[in-house]
Write a protein that holds these residues in place. Structure first.
Motif, PDB file in Angstrom:
ATOM      1  N   LEU A   1       0.602  -1.220   0.083  1.00 25.22           N
ATOM      2  CA  LEU A   1       0.056  -0.106  -0.001  1.00 25.22           C
ATOM      3  C   LEU A   1       0.797   1.381   0.017  1.00 25.22           C
ATOM      4  O   LEU A   1       0.654   2.305  -0.812  1.00 25.22           O
ATOM      5  CB  LEU A   1      -0.839  -0.025   1.254  1.00 25.22           C
ATOM      6  CG  LEU A   1      -1.963  -1.060   1.409  1.00 25.22           C
ATOM      7  CD1 LEU A   1      -2.721  -1.294   2.472  1.00 25.22           C
ATOM      8  CD2 LEU A   1      -2.941  -0.901   0.197  1.00 25.22           C
ATOM      9  N   VAL A   2       1.966   1.167   0.855  1.00 24.47           N
ATOM     10  CA  VAL A   2       2.797   2.515   0.967  1.00 24.47           C
ATOM     11  C   VAL A   2       3.524   2.579  -0.643  1.00 24.47           C
ATOM     12  O   VAL A   2       3.551   3.810  -0.867  1.00 24.47           O
ATOM     13  CB  VAL A   2       4.138   2.095   1.974  1.00 24.47           C
ATOM     14  CG1 VAL A   2       5.181   3.017   1.735  1.00 24.47           C
ATOM     15  CG2 VAL A   2       3.569   2.190   3.093  1.00 24.47           C
ATOM     16  N   LEU A   3       3.932   1.559  -1.341  1.00 32.48           N
ATOM     17  CA  LEU A   3       4.401   1.715  -2.750  1.00 32.48           C
ATOM     18  C   LEU A   3       3.376   2.190  -3.714  1.00 32.48           C
ATOM     19  O   LEU A   3       3.799   3.010  -4.411  1.00 32.48           O
ATOM     20  CB  LEU A   3       4.777   0.319  -3.040  1.00 32.48           C
ATOM     21  CG  LEU A   3       6.077  -0.328  -2.560  1.00 32.48           C
ATOM     22  CD1 LEU A   3       6.071  -1.838  -3.264  1.00 32.48           C
ATOM     23  CD2 LEU A   3       7.404   0.540  -2.771  1.00 32.48           C
ATOM     24  N   PHE A   4       2.296   2.040  -3.394  1.00 31.28           N
ATOM     25  CA  PHE A   4       1.136   2.522  -4.342  1.00 31.28           C
ATOM     26  C   PHE A   4       1.083   4.033  -3.870  1.00 31.28           C
ATOM     27  O   PHE A   4       0.859   5.138  -4.712  1.00 31.28           O
ATOM     28  CB  PHE A   4      -0.323   1.825  -4.004  1.00 31.28           C
ATOM     29  CG  PHE A   4      -1.287   3.061  -4.324  1.00 31.28           C
ATOM     30  CD1 PHE A   4      -1.755   2.974  -5.747  1.00 31.28           C
ATOM     31  CD2 PHE A   4      -2.168   3.498  -3.578  1.00 31.28           C
ATOM     32  CE1 PHE A   4      -2.637   3.660  -6.321  1.00 31.28           C
ATOM     33  CE2 PHE A   4      -3.216   4.140  -3.948  1.00 31.28           C
ATOM     34  CZ  PHE A   4      -3.305   4.270  -5.113  1.00 31.28           C
ATOM     35  N   LEU A   5       1.022   4.499  -2.506  1.00 30.65           N
ATOM     36  CA  LEU A   5       1.023   5.687  -2.251  1.00 30.65           C
ATOM     37  C   LEU A   5       2.109   6.746  -2.783  1.00 30.65           C
ATOM     38  O   LEU A   5       1.823   7.909  -3.032  1.00 30.65           O
ATOM     39  CB  LEU A   5       0.935   5.965  -0.748  1.00 30.65           C
ATOM     40  CG  LEU A   5      -0.131   5.530   0.135  1.00 30.65           C
ATOM     41  CD1 LEU A   5       0.080   5.498   1.659  1.00 30.65           C
ATOM     42  CD2 LEU A   5      -1.382   6.450  -0.167  1.00 30.65           C
ATOM     43  N   VAL A   6       3.275   6.106  -2.890  1.00 25.99           N
ATOM     44  CA  VAL A   6       4.499   6.766  -3.151  1.00 25.99           C
ATOM     45  C   VAL A   6       4.251   7.034  -4.858  1.00 25.99           C
ATOM     46  O   VAL A   6       4.434   8.119  -5.426  1.00 25.99           O
ATOM     47  CB  VAL A   6       5.694   5.989  -3.240  1.00 25.99           C
ATOM     48  CG1 VAL A   6       6.959   6.757  -3.953  1.00 25.99           C
ATOM     49  CG2 VAL A   6       6.081   5.886  -1.619  1.00 25.99           C
ATOM     50  N   ALA A   7       3.674   5.868  -5.492  1.00 28.56           N
ATOM     51  CA  ALA A   7       3.713   5.997  -7.044  1.00 28.56           C
ATOM     52  C   ALA A   7       2.422   7.173  -7.170  1.00 28.56           C
ATOM     53  O   ALA A   7       2.597   7.759  -8.153  1.00 28.56           O
ATOM     54  CB  ALA A   7       3.259   4.710  -7.768  1.00 28.56           C
ATOM     55  N   HIS A   8       1.590   7.199  -6.609  1.00 27.97           N
ATOM     56  CA  HIS A   8       0.430   7.858  -6.690  1.00 27.97           C
ATOM     57  C   HIS A   8       0.644   9.395  -6.338  1.00 27.97           C
ATOM     58  O   HIS A   8       0.277  10.436  -6.923  1.00 27.97           O
ATOM     59  CB  HIS A   8      -0.878   7.394  -5.726  1.00 27.97           C
ATOM     60  CG  HIS A   8      -2.240   8.230  -5.872  1.00 27.97           C
ATOM     61  ND1 HIS A   8      -2.712   8.467  -7.215  1.00 27.97           N
ATOM     62  CD2 HIS A   8      -3.025   9.045  -5.017  1.00 27.97           C
ATOM     63  CE1 HIS A   8      -3.918   9.052  -6.897  1.00 27.97           C
ATOM     64  NE2 HIS A   8      -4.074   9.406  -5.915  1.00 27.97           N
ATOM     65  N   MET A   9       1.584   9.776  -5.440  1.00 28.81           N
ATOM     66  CA  MET A   9       2.174  10.962  -5.199  1.00 28.81           C
ATOM     67  C   MET A   9       2.906  11.523  -6.145  1.00 28.81           C
ATOM     68  O   MET A   9       2.589  12.760  -6.582  1.00 28.81           O
ATOM     69  CB  MET A   9       2.792  10.897  -3.873  1.00 28.81           C
ATOM     70  CG  MET A   9       3.270  12.426  -3.179  1.00 28.81           C
ATOM     71  SD  MET A   9       4.768  12.308  -2.093  1.00 28.81           S
ATOM     72  CE  MET A   9       6.186  11.724  -3.191  1.00 28.81           C
ATOM     73  N   ILE A  10       3.831  10.718  -6.704  1.00 31.15           N
ATOM     74  CA  ILE A  10       4.518  11.221  -7.860  1.00 31.15           C
ATOM     75  C   ILE A  10       3.428  11.647  -9.001  1.00 31.15           C
ATOM     76  O   ILE A  10       3.961  12.529  -9.828  1.00 31.15           O
ATOM     77  CB  ILE A  10       5.526  10.072  -8.269  1.00 31.15           C
ATOM     78  CG1 ILE A  10       6.594   9.677  -7.029  1.00 31.15           C
ATOM     79  CG2 ILE A  10       6.189  10.440  -9.575  1.00 31.15           C
ATOM     80  CD1 ILE A  10       7.350   8.840  -7.491  1.00 31.15           C
ATOM     81  N   GLY A  11       2.502  10.779  -9.352  1.00 36.37           N
ATOM     82  CA  GLY A  11       1.578  11.211 -10.370  1.00 36.37           C
ATOM     83  C   GLY A  11       1.011  12.430  -9.932  1.00 36.37           C
ATOM     84  O   GLY A  11       0.661  13.304 -11.111  1.00 36.37           O
TER      85      GLY A  11
END
Length: 236
Positions: free
Chosen positions: A34-44
């Motif tokens: 879930l954290v990896l998704f949050l990081v990718a989503h933030m970058i987007g």
């Protein structure tokens, strides 16, 4: 002759998952996903600072990932299914561990010293509730568009700008509270995950605390930069 019951491997697997160590590992691994998704989503999300064209192109690109092998938005549905499974596993493991800890807690004392980490545990529980409510609102707002003042799927940039307009300060306030809850949750969760996955030395624990703090602060700053930039007119 075919076996009519579960195999030994199935029994061992179920037993491992239901054990304290197994549940902690499941919670750690699902949390990291879930954290990896949050990081990718933030970058987007930060592409909003590049401009409407770049942000809209990114949003449309997400729906085209895997084409023509996958249908339009197929990747997003796979991502949602994986994230939902990770979230369910995370919540189930956290609930099971909390119930197990409560059942093992000694009783019969009129006074008891506060257990170290109780504040963090309360933060995790209430933070989880806030995050869940925000996730539902966020999907209805910027994914389906039902709660967005514009709700135009063809122009995601416009949806973001309309969502965090100055007159909608209450949305920005709710967003801020949810992101801060994520930050508290992440800080404690990352540290716990590192310990669960094997980091036990004193020096390692200090590094884990620092990394968890920096990661949570960085994630909060990245997510909050978008609504506040819209609110003060830097993006619009």
């Amino acid at each position: 002759m075919e076996s009519s019951g579960p195999s030994v491997g199935d029994v061992v697997t179920v037993s491992a998952v239901r054990s304290t160590v197994g549940q902690k590992t499941l919670m750690a691994v699902s949390g990291i996903l879930l954290v990896l998704f949050l990081v990718a989503h933030m970058i987007g999300n930060l592409k909003v600072f590049v401009g409407a064209g770049s942000f809209d192109h990114y949003a449309h690109w997400l729906r085209a990932i895997g084409a023509p092998l996958l249908p339009h938005s197929g990747y997003l549905w796979i991502q949602r299914a994986v994230l939902t499974a990770a979230l369910v596993a995370h919540v189930w493991a956290a609930t099971a561990l909390a119930l197990r800890a409560r059942a093992a807690r000694p009783v019969g004392y009129a006074h008891r010293r506060p257990v170290q980490g109780s504040y963090a545990a309360r933060t995790m529980r209430w933070g989880g509730v806030i995050i869940l409510l925000f996730a539902i609102y966020h999907v209805l707002d910027l994914t389906t568009g039902h709660l967005n003042p514009v709700g135009d799927r063809a122009h995601p940039y416009g949806n973001v700008v309309a969502d965090f307009a100055p007159e909608r300060w209450y949305v920005t306030l709710f967003y801020t509270l949810a992101v801060l809850a994520v930050g508290f949750h992440l800080r404690h969760g990352l540290f716990s995950a590192v310990r669960t996955l094997g980091q036990r030395t004193a020096a390692g624990e200090q590094r884990a605390r620092l990394v968890a703090l920096l990661a949570s602060v960085g994630l909060c700053a990245g997510y909050l930069s978008v609504p506040f930039a819209v609110m003060v007119g830097l993006v619009g």
